[in-house]
Write an enzyme that holds these catalytic residues in place. Structure first.
Site, PDB file in Angstrom:
ATOM      1  CE  LYS A   1      -4.360   1.098   2.314  1.00 39.88           C
ATOM      2  NZ  LYS A   1      -5.123   0.902   3.555  1.00 39.88           N
TER       3      LYS A   1
HETATM    4  O1  G3P Z   1      -8.939   1.899   4.199  1.00 31.81           O
HETATM    5  C1  G3P Z   1      -8.797   3.212   4.618  1.00 31.81           C
HETATM    6  C2  G3P Z   1      -9.579   3.375   5.848  1.00 31.81           C
HETATM    7  O2  G3P Z   1      -9.003   2.608   6.848  1.00 31.81           O
HETATM    8  C3  G3P Z   1      -9.771   4.740   6.347  1.00 31.81           C
HETATM    9  O3  G3P Z   1     -10.921   4.663   7.107  1.00 31.81           O
HETATM   10  O4  G3P Z   1     -12.544   5.343   8.778  1.00 31.81           O
HETATM   11  O5  G3P Z   1     -10.117   5.976   9.028  1.00 31.81           O
HETATM   12  O6  G3P Z   1     -11.537   7.057   7.296  1.00 31.81           O
HETATM   13  P1  G3P Z   1     -11.296   5.841   8.105  1.00 31.81           P
END
Ligand code: G3P
Length: 216
Positions: A87
């Site tokens: 990633k």
């Molecule tokens: O895959 C990316 C994700 O983990 C981000 O999620 O909820 O931190 O915006 P969030």
């Protein structure tokens, strides 16, 4: 549409996997830190544990922000298991690193994508996946799902092979909307996946069937 779980928590990964619908896992530095995993060896061991648990792609994020550092880290991550997808953040050095990984047979997930322009660059560099962050776009009062539709349209007419991985999913409705908008993959917290199960008429209907079954 493929289902990935967006966590580094082994219990949650196991629970989603037991449902029989899991196609992979995504992690990020915040999710790894949340599990208290520290140090290179512990991190690599954790990725290996995930890979041995789930038969599917597992995204492992580089922490460097320069080309040489990303390449060195990505090579090390990719050597952990064939299912590891490196990633890489959508920054200038990241695009260069994605192109290097593509040319050297290492699959990538381009993360922190918030615009169609960034998604085009990721595809041009040969990323296996592009990760638009739906929830974080919604948080800023824009429409994250519009971005999924726009990228799906562009990738379709331009015949890009990069898969759209809808990330930063916050609800079951997000999953349905991402599927509708043309995402190839949705990476979700366990709660959002389980949220897909819920419908009050299912609960009412089952209670009635079980009640009537007593009369059989
Ligand atoms: O895959 C990316 C994700 O983990 C981000 O999620 O909820 O931190 O915006 P969030």
């Amino acid at each position: 549409m493929k289902f990935f779980i967006d966590t580094a928590n082994l219990a949650q990964i196991r629970e989603a996997n037991q449902l029989g619908i899991l196609d992979g896992v995504t992690t990020n530095p915040s999710l790894m830190a949340k599990e208290g995993i520290r140090g290179k060896e512990a991190i690599e061991k954790h990725y290996l544990d995930i890979c041995e648990m789930v038969d599917g792609d597992v995204s492992a994020e580089v922490l460097s922000t320069d080309f040489d550092g990303m390449v060195a880290e990505g090579k090390r991550l990719a050597a952990i298991h064939p299912n590891i997808v490196v990633k890489v953040p959508m920054i200038r050095e990241g695009v260069k690193a994605i192109r290097w990984f593509t040319n050297n047979g290492i699959r990538t997930n381009c993360t922190l994508v918030f615009s169609a322009g960034q998604a085009i660059l990721a595809a041009k560099a040969g990323a296996s996946y592009v990760s638009p962050f739906i929830g974080r776009i919604d948080d800023g009062n824009w429409d994250g799902m519009e971005l999924i539709s726009q990228i799906a349209h562009i990738y379709n007419i331009q015949e890009f092979r990069t898969e759209i991985l809808a990330a930063s999913i916050r609800s079951a409705l997000h999953i349905v909307k991402a599927a509708e908008a043309g995402a190839h993959v949705c990476t979700c917290p366990l709660d959002s996946i389980l949220g897909l199960l819920k419908h009050p008429l299912t609960d009412i209907g089952l209670a009635k069937f079980l009640e009537d079954a007593k009369k059989m």
